[in-house]
Design a protein around this motif. Structure first.
Motif, PDB file in Angstrom:
ATOM      1  N   ARG A 102       0.847  -1.200   0.000  1.00 34.66           N
ATOM      2  CA  ARG A 102       0.000   0.000   0.000  1.00 34.66           C
ATOM      3  C   ARG A 102       0.884   1.252   0.000  1.00 34.66           C
ATOM      4  O   ARG A 102       0.618   2.211  -0.717  1.00 34.66           O
ATOM      5  CB  ARG A 102      -0.908  -0.010   1.235  1.00 34.66           C
ATOM      6  N   ARG A 103       1.946   1.204   0.809  1.00 38.72           N
ATOM      7  CA  ARG A 103       2.866   2.345   0.885  1.00 38.72           C
ATOM      8  C   ARG A 103       3.505   2.595  -0.485  1.00 38.72           C
ATOM      9  O   ARG A 103       3.664   3.736  -0.913  1.00 38.72           O
ATOM     10  CB  ARG A 103       3.957   2.019   1.914  1.00 38.72           C
ATOM     11  N   ARG A 132       0.963   4.440  -2.665  1.00 40.94           N
ATOM     12  CA  ARG A 132       0.819   5.858  -2.301  1.00 40.94           C
ATOM     13  C   ARG A 132       2.060   6.642  -2.723  1.00 40.94           C
ATOM     14  O   ARG A 132       1.970   7.778  -3.170  1.00 40.94           O
ATOM     15  CB  ARG A 132       0.608   5.996  -0.788  1.00 40.94           C
ATOM     16  N   PHE A 133       3.235   6.008  -2.580  1.00 42.98           N
ATOM     17  CA  PHE A 133       4.477   6.659  -2.989  1.00 42.98           C
ATOM     18  C   PHE A 133       4.462   6.884  -4.503  1.00 42.98           C
ATOM     19  O   PHE A 133       4.774   7.973  -4.988  1.00 42.98           O
ATOM     20  CB  PHE A 133       5.673   5.799  -2.568  1.00 42.98           C
ATOM     21  N   ALA A 190       2.344   9.674  -5.529  1.00 46.97           N
ATOM     22  CA  ALA A 190       2.966  10.969  -5.213  1.00 46.97           C
ATOM     23  C   ALA A 190       4.101  11.301  -6.185  1.00 46.97           C
ATOM     24  O   ALA A 190       4.343  12.464  -6.489  1.00 46.97           O
ATOM     25  CB  ALA A 190       3.474  10.971  -3.776  1.00 46.97           C
ATOM     26  N   VAL A 191       4.777  10.257  -6.667  1.00 41.71           N
ATOM     27  CA  VAL A 191       5.854  10.475  -7.659  1.00 41.71           C
ATOM     28  C   VAL A 191       5.274  11.122  -8.914  1.00 41.71           C
ATOM     29  O   VAL A 191       5.780  12.143  -9.409  1.00 41.71           O
ATOM     30  CB  VAL A 191       6.553   9.132  -8.018  1.00 41.71           C
ATOM     31  N   ILE A 234      13.405   2.698  -5.700  1.00 45.08           N
ATOM     32  CA  ILE A 234      12.849   2.662  -4.351  1.00 45.08           C
ATOM     33  C   ILE A 234      12.151   1.298  -4.210  1.00 45.08           C
ATOM     34  O   ILE A 234      11.259   0.982  -5.011  1.00 45.08           O
ATOM     35  CB  ILE A 234      11.837   3.799  -4.104  1.00 45.08           C
ATOM     36  N   SER A 235      12.574   0.525  -3.210  1.00 48.79           N
ATOM     37  CA  SER A 235      12.009  -0.812  -3.009  1.00 48.79           C
ATOM     38  C   SER A 235      11.084  -0.818  -1.805  1.00 48.79           C
ATOM     39  O   SER A 235      11.403  -0.228  -0.776  1.00 48.79           O
ATOM     40  CB  SER A 235      13.126  -1.832  -2.766  1.00 48.79           C
ATOM     41  N   PHE A 236       9.976  -1.504  -1.950  1.00 47.49           N
ATOM     42  CA  PHE A 236       9.026  -1.643  -0.852  1.00 47.49           C
ATOM     43  C   PHE A 236       8.836  -3.117  -0.568  1.00 47.49           C
ATOM     44  O   PHE A 236       8.286  -3.846  -1.391  1.00 47.49           O
ATOM     45  CB  PHE A 236       7.692  -0.974  -1.205  1.00 47.49           C
ATOM     46  N   GLY A 237       9.339  -3.569   0.577  1.00 50.72           N
ATOM     47  CA  GLY A 237       9.183  -4.969   0.949  1.00 50.72           C
ATOM     48  C   GLY A 237       8.922  -5.079   2.436  1.00 50.72           C
ATOM     49  O   GLY A 237       8.709  -4.072   3.114  1.00 50.72           O
TER      50      GLY A 237
END
Lengths: 100, 130
Positions: free
Chosen positions: B17-18, B21-22, B25-26, B125-128
């Protein structure tokens, strides 16, 4: 060249914060998001670790994650971020390291 | 500035989810997303078979809509996808499975596509995790 470190794991179950503090350089930034914001909890061991070397780096935290956990940040020098500010930080720092 | 965003956790993880949203925003800030790369459990976000409880947000569906609206290049790691049962038509036929479930707007490909994206982008940018 400064680096933005993005942390997302709880300091009580992962060594992310400890490892990050070992490599953080002067002028770097640390962003706490998700469970990593637990490190801001006043009086916790993680908060003490964070504050012990805070003159080295800038501390940021994702506001929605801090609010969702009702963490009091009035005693800590931390900048709270919304998503546009988070993106802007990733642009401002020369490098971004996502700790996952 | 050019971004690559990688998503490493399943669609019900807060980090996915983050990531969304990121990514929103980008684009809102006028930057460019070269590629979104779904890897490890992140490939589950590309399944169109997920059914989410009514009182929860369907982040996979939101990702799918975001990708379609912005015509983003969404690449799903093929090895990670196959082992988690996320197949496109070609792979379903190849392995004799009854149905394909890769959502529209995504393509199965290899890690090379992550590397290729990094050659063009200025930030990964990694989201884990959670």
């Amino acid at each position: 060249m400064t680096t933005l470190h993005i942390l997302n794991a709880s300091p009580s179950t992962a060594t992310q914060l400890k490892s990050c503090l070992r490599v953080v350089s002067i002028g770097d930034g640390i962003v706490l998001c998700g469970e990593a914001v637990q490190a801001l909890r006043p009086g916790s061991a993680a908060a003490e670790q964070l504050l012990a070397c805070q003159q080295t780096y800038h501390l940021y935290a994702l506001q929605e994650d801090v609010q969702a956990r009702a963490i009091d940040t009035t005693m800590v020098s931390v900048t709270l971020l919304d998503y546009p500010a988070f993106v802007a930080l990733c642009v401002d720092y020369a490098r971004v390291n996502s700790w996952t | 500035m050019k971004f690559v965003i990688s998503v490493l956790s399943s669609s019900h993880a807060p980090s996915t989810r983050r990531a969304l949203r990121f990514a929103q925003a980008v684009l809102a800030a006028g930057h460019e997303i070269i590629r979104v790369f779904f890897y490890q459990d992140g490939v589950l976000t590309a399944s169109n078979n997920l059914v989410v409880a009514q009182d929860q947000q369907d982040i996979a569906q939101q990702w799918q809509a975001f990708i379609a609206e912005n015509e983003l290049d969404a690449v799903v790691c093929i090895a990670a996808a196959l082992r988690r049962g996320v197949l496109d038509q070609t792979e379903a036929q190849r392995y004799g499975r009854e149905a394909a479930n890769l959502a529209e707007g995504y393509q199965l490909s290899g890690l090379g596509q992550l590397h290729d994206g990094l050659q063009q982008a200025e930030r990964l940018i990694s989201f884990g995790g959670q």
